[in-house]
Design a protein around this motif. Structure first.
Motif, mmCIF file in Angstrom:
data_model
loop_
_atom_site.group_PDB
_atom_site.id
_atom_site.type_symbol
_atom_site.label_atom_id
_atom_site.label_comp_id
_atom_site.label_asym_id
_atom_site.label_seq_id
_atom_site.Cartn_x
_atom_site.Cartn_y
_atom_site.Cartn_z
ATOM 1 N N THR A 1 63.451 17.401 24.870
ATOM 2 C CA THR A 1 62.357 16.469 25.185
ATOM 3 C C THR A 1 61.535 16.978 26.364
ATOM 4 O OG1 THR A 1 63.915 15.203 26.541
ATOM 5 C CG2 THR A 1 63.400 14.302 24.384
ATOM 6 N N ILE A 2 60.250 16.648 26.310
ATOM 7 C CA ILE A 2 59.381 16.845 27.470
ATOM 8 C C ILE A 2 59.524 15.558 28.279
ATOM 9 C CG2 ILE A 2 57.360 16.099 26.077
ATOM 10 C CD1 ILE A 2 55.559 17.710 27.931
ATOM 11 N N SER A 3 59.733 15.694 29.586
ATOM 12 C CA SER A 3 59.995 14.519 30.415
ATOM 13 C C SER A 3 58.782 13.615 30.511
ATOM 14 C CB SER A 3 60.397 14.952 31.827
ATOM 15 O OG SER A 3 61.363 15.964 31.778
ATOM 16 N N THR B 1 65.995 20.438 35.249
ATOM 17 C CA THR B 1 65.506 19.339 34.415
ATOM 18 C C THR B 1 66.457 19.063 33.248
ATOM 19 O OG1 THR B 1 64.052 20.811 33.155
ATOM 20 C CG2 THR B 1 63.098 19.752 35.080
ATOM 21 N N PRO C 1 71.532 16.961 28.466
ATOM 22 C CA PRO C 1 72.551 17.660 29.261
ATOM 23 C C PRO C 1 72.263 19.152 29.465
ATOM 24 C CG PRO C 1 73.382 17.206 27.060
ATOM 25 C CD PRO C 1 72.038 16.549 27.150
ATOM 26 N N LEU C 2 72.734 19.653 30.572
ATOM 27 C CA LEU C 2 72.762 21.091 30.820
ATOM 28 C C LEU C 2 73.922 21.628 29.975
ATOM 29 C CD1 LEU C 2 71.384 23.119 32.899
ATOM 30 C CD2 LEU C 2 73.449 22.841 34.244
ATOM 31 N N VAL C 3 73.600 22.559 29.065
ATOM 32 C CA VAL C 3 74.597 23.043 28.111
ATOM 33 C C VAL C 3 74.892 24.503 28.430
ATOM 34 C CG1 VAL C 3 75.028 23.465 25.653
ATOM 35 C CG2 VAL C 3 73.697 21.471 26.361
ATOM 36 N N THR D 1 63.125 25.037 30.939
ATOM 37 C CA THR D 1 61.683 25.210 30.682
ATOM 38 C C THR D 1 61.149 24.166 29.712
ATOM 39 O OG1 THR D 1 62.079 27.591 30.854
ATOM 40 C CG2 THR D 1 59.941 26.922 29.980
ATOM 41 N N GLY E 1 70.720 28.991 32.388
ATOM 42 C CA GLY E 1 70.235 28.697 33.735
ATOM 43 C C GLY E 1 71.294 28.117 34.662
ATOM 44 N N SER E 2 72.462 27.777 34.146
ATOM 45 C CA SER E 2 73.484 27.265 35.082
ATOM 46 C C SER E 2 73.953 28.363 36.030
ATOM 47 C CB SER E 2 74.654 26.581 34.375
ATOM 48 O OG SER E 2 74.868 27.093 33.107
ATOM 49 N N SER F 1 59.150 22.405 27.244
ATOM 50 C CA SER F 1 57.775 22.634 26.791
ATOM 51 C C SER F 1 56.997 23.559 27.725
ATOM 52 C CB SER F 1 57.032 21.293 26.747
ATOM 53 O OG SER F 1 56.877 20.800 28.071
ATOM 54 N N GLY F 2 57.459 23.667 28.983
ATOM 55 C CA GLY F 2 56.731 24.448 29.978
ATOM 56 C C GLY F 2 55.840 23.587 30.872
ATOM 57 N N ARG G 1 67.688 27.990 27.691
ATOM 58 C CA ARG G 1 68.682 28.632 26.817
ATOM 59 C C ARG G 1 68.158 28.773 25.385
ATOM 60 N NH1 ARG G 1 71.564 24.752 24.078
ATOM 61 N NH2 ARG G 1 73.424 26.039 23.833
ATOM 62 N N GLU H 1 62.814 26.857 38.154
ATOM 63 C CA GLU H 1 63.072 25.671 37.338
ATOM 64 C C GLU H 1 64.117 26.026 36.294
ATOM 65 O OE1 GLU H 1 61.001 22.558 34.196
ATOM 66 O OE2 GLU H 1 60.385 24.640 34.226
ATOM 67 N N VAL H 2 65.138 25.191 36.148
ATOM 68 C CA VAL H 2 66.116 25.371 35.065
ATOM 69 C C VAL H 2 65.798 24.331 33.997
ATOM 70 C CG1 VAL H 2 68.553 25.297 34.421
ATOM 71 C CG2 VAL H 2 67.872 26.248 36.650
HETATM 72 N N1 SAH Z 1 61.158 20.675 32.045
HETATM 73 C C1 SAH Z 1 60.910 20.510 30.613
HETATM 74 C C2 SAH Z 1 61.823 19.488 29.952
HETATM 75 C C3 SAH Z 1 63.209 19.932 29.976
HETATM 76 S S1 SAH Z 1 64.265 19.292 28.723
HETATM 77 C C4 SAH Z 1 59.449 20.212 30.347
HETATM 78 O O1 SAH Z 1 58.639 20.153 31.279
HETATM 79 O O2 SAH Z 1 59.099 20.079 29.171
HETATM 80 C C5 SAH Z 1 65.697 20.165 29.245
HETATM 81 C C6 SAH Z 1 65.715 21.625 28.875
HETATM 82 O O3 SAH Z 1 66.874 22.181 29.480
HETATM 83 C C7 SAH Z 1 65.845 21.873 27.385
HETATM 84 O O4 SAH Z 1 64.768 22.647 26.945
HETATM 85 C C8 SAH Z 1 67.162 22.621 27.251
HETATM 86 O O5 SAH Z 1 67.138 23.654 26.275
HETATM 87 C C9 SAH Z 1 67.332 23.211 28.640
HETATM 88 N N2 SAH Z 1 68.700 23.561 29.007
HETATM 89 C C10 SAH Z 1 69.847 22.868 28.811
HETATM 90 N N3 SAH Z 1 70.894 23.558 29.303
HETATM 91 C C11 SAH Z 1 70.401 24.725 29.801
HETATM 92 C C12 SAH Z 1 70.991 25.864 30.435
HETATM 93 N N4 SAH Z 1 72.298 25.973 30.644
HETATM 94 N N5 SAH Z 1 70.179 26.869 30.822
HETATM 95 C C13 SAH Z 1 68.838 26.805 30.601
HETATM 96 N N6 SAH Z 1 68.237 25.754 30.023
HETATM 97 C C14 SAH Z 1 68.998 24.732 29.623
#
Ligand code: SAH
Length: 217
Positions: A62-64, A153, A208-210, A89, A137-138, A91-92, A110, A86-87
């Motif tokens: 989701t985009i926040s 994020t 979740p951060l995966v 991305t 990104g973790s 949508s960017g 990821r 930023e961890v």
């Molecule tokens: N900041 C984004 C929204 C982020 S949604 C925006 O502006 O649109 C959360 C994102 O975190 C997802 O794209 C997901 O793939 C990513 N994510 C989850 N776990 C991650 C990890 N371990 N490393 C990198 N990205 C991760």
């Protein structure tokens, strides 16, 4: 003509919603005025890009919500000389907003496809101070560390150790923490000479951060 008026109205409503939800920092508001959220939402939901709600993007992410982007950006207290990571991305969009406030933005996701699509928008907008990576990104971005600011994020149970380690002394990290599916807490971590200082900002809900790279493409 009609389109221009509709556009201006939409933009005013967008900024009004941000202000009424507590985004008051002039630099943050001006960054969000410049970056068109509509370019970061593809397909079915594109027409809802100017509403204050999270929206689905590719890869089940989701985009926040814009006001959450604004509040997180504001809490990060970015200055023009900062190097930011930023961890998540996605949508960017968040990275693009940060690119207006910081010297350099590194963003990592990821999902290879999300990074590829976000890069296309960064290129189209000529946002040359953003570099996007596909990685877990973790672990942060050790080659680019240390950072003045870190924004996460996606929600982790605790602030990941490698991210804490990649924060400069005097640096700030903002991230959601908590059990992945329930409400999480947005926290701000400051790195001091002798340790870390934490404060809790507000309840939020993030994906979740995966761990590991996504394998779905
Ligand atoms: N900041 C984004 C929204 C982020 S949604 C925006 O502006 O649109 C959360 C994102 O975190 C997802 O794209 C997901 O793939 C990513 N994510 C989850 N776990 C991650 C990890 N371990 N490393 C990198 N990205 C991760």
């Amino acid at each position: 003509m009609i389109d221009e008026t509709a556009d201006a109205t939409r933009k005013m409503q967008f900024l009004f919603a941000l202000r009424s939800r507590g985004v008051t920092d002039a630099a943050v508001l001006s960054a969000m005025e410049k970056i068109d959220r509509g370019l970061f939402v593809r397909g079915l939901f594109a027409e809802r890009a100017y509403e204050d709600m999270p929206l689905p993007i590719a890869c089940g992410q989701t985009i926040s919500q814009p006001s959450v982007v604004g509040l997180m950006t504001q809490a990060l207290q970015v200055s023009p000389r900062d190097k930011v990571m930023e961890v998540g991305t996605g949508s960017g969009y968040q990275a693009a907003v940060l690119s207006q406030l910081a010297r350099r933005v590194y963003t990592v996701d990821r999902h290879r496809r999300l990074v590829r699509e976000a890069r296309e928008v960064f290129d189209a907008l000529d946002l040359a101070n953003i570099t996007a990576f596909t990685a877990d990104g973790s672990f942060g971005l050790p080659d680019q560390a240390p950072f003045d600011r870190i924004l996460v994020t996606a929600a982790a149970e605790d602030p990941p150790g490698p991210l804490l380690a990649q924060l400069k002394i005097g640096g700030i990290m903002v991230l959601p923490v908590g059990q992945s599916d329930t409400v999480q807490s947005l926290i701000r971590v400051r790195r001091l000479e002798g340790g870390f200082d934490y404060d809790e900002l507000r309840p939020v809900r993030f994906v979740p951060l995966v761990e590991g790279l996504a394998r779905d493409e």
